[in-house]
Design an enzyme around this catalytic site. Structure first.
Site, PDB file in Angstrom:
ATOM      1  N   LYS A 186     -47.680 -12.353  37.160  1.00 53.57           N
ATOM      2  CA  LYS A 186     -47.854 -11.368  37.084  1.00 53.57           C
ATOM      3  C   LYS A 186     -48.787 -10.811  36.119  1.00 53.57           C
ATOM      4  CE  LYS A 186     -44.291  -8.147  38.423  1.00 53.57           C
ATOM      5  NZ  LYS A 186     -43.939  -9.274  38.019  1.00 53.57           N
ATOM      6  N   ARG A 198     -37.769 -15.966  23.448  1.00 49.89           N
ATOM      7  CA  ARG A 198     -37.086 -14.303  24.478  1.00 49.89           C
ATOM      8  C   ARG A 198     -35.954 -15.080  24.381  1.00 49.89           C
ATOM      9  NH1 ARG A 198     -40.834 -11.563  28.278  1.00 49.89           N
ATOM     10  NH2 ARG A 198     -43.145 -12.030  27.384  1.00 49.89           N
TER      11      ARG A 198
END
Length: 191
Positions: free
Chosen positions: A18, A138
């Protein structure tokens, strides 16, 4: 095409691409891509009060409350660059947020033009996210956390696909494949 009247949402599970596609679509239509995830990450990085709250919630794989998210989005939509159009990425996530967004837009006599849903295979997305976690460092993106976010998406956000389909706003696009191919599919579907 001008940004006039281009008010878009991009939906899809975490890791569907996205963010990448939102930036490309926004550039194509000359509108800002507004990512709640980016706003939250900036607050975490800057150690703000909001950032501390968000970090605690996201570290366990949860989603930030509607109240906090709605306030942030409304504030962002009131900025000058978003007055004529925008692409929302990561919002709305719940039917409560859909209602809040309807209210925000209704105050200015605006509505949405299209809601884009990226469809992807969950296992492919989990692999993609684990790879991203490695390359971007991350630490919060473990397989358990990723799968929990996928489950939360299915439970809370996937019903929005139905809401927007009933309104005749939904456009579904296959989100797997080369970046440029996916972008091309999206632009074609939105045109």
């Amino acid at each position: 095409m001008t940004s006039q009247g281009r008010r878009l949402i991009i939906l899809g599970p975490p890791g569907a691409g996205k963010g990448t596609q939102a930036a490309r679509i926004a550039e194509h239509f000359g509108i800002p891509a507004i990512s709640t995830g980016d706003i939250f990450r900036a607050n975490i990085k800057n150690g703000t009060e909001l950032g501390k709250q968000v970090q605690e919630i996201t570290a366990s794989g949860g989603y930030v409350s509607d109240d906090i998210t709605n306030a942030i989005v409304e504030d962002r939509l009131n900025e000058d660059d978003a007055r004529e159009g925008f692409l929302l990425d990561g919002y709305p996530r719940t039917t409560g947020q859909v209602t809040a967004l309807d209210w925000m837009l209704g105050k200015h006599d605006h509505g949405l033009d299209k809601v884009l849903a990226l469809t992807v295979d969950e296992d492919a997305v989990v692999s993609r996210l684990l790879k991203r976690a490695e390359t971007e460092g991350r630490a919060d993106d473990t397989e358990d956390v990723i799968r929990e976010r996928q489950a939360i998406y299915r439970r809370e956000t996937a019903p929005l696909v139905e809401v927007y389909a009933e309104r005749g706003l939904l456009v579904e696009v296959d989100g797997l494949g080369a970046m440029d191919e996916v972008t091309e599919r999206i632009i074609t579907a939105l045109s």
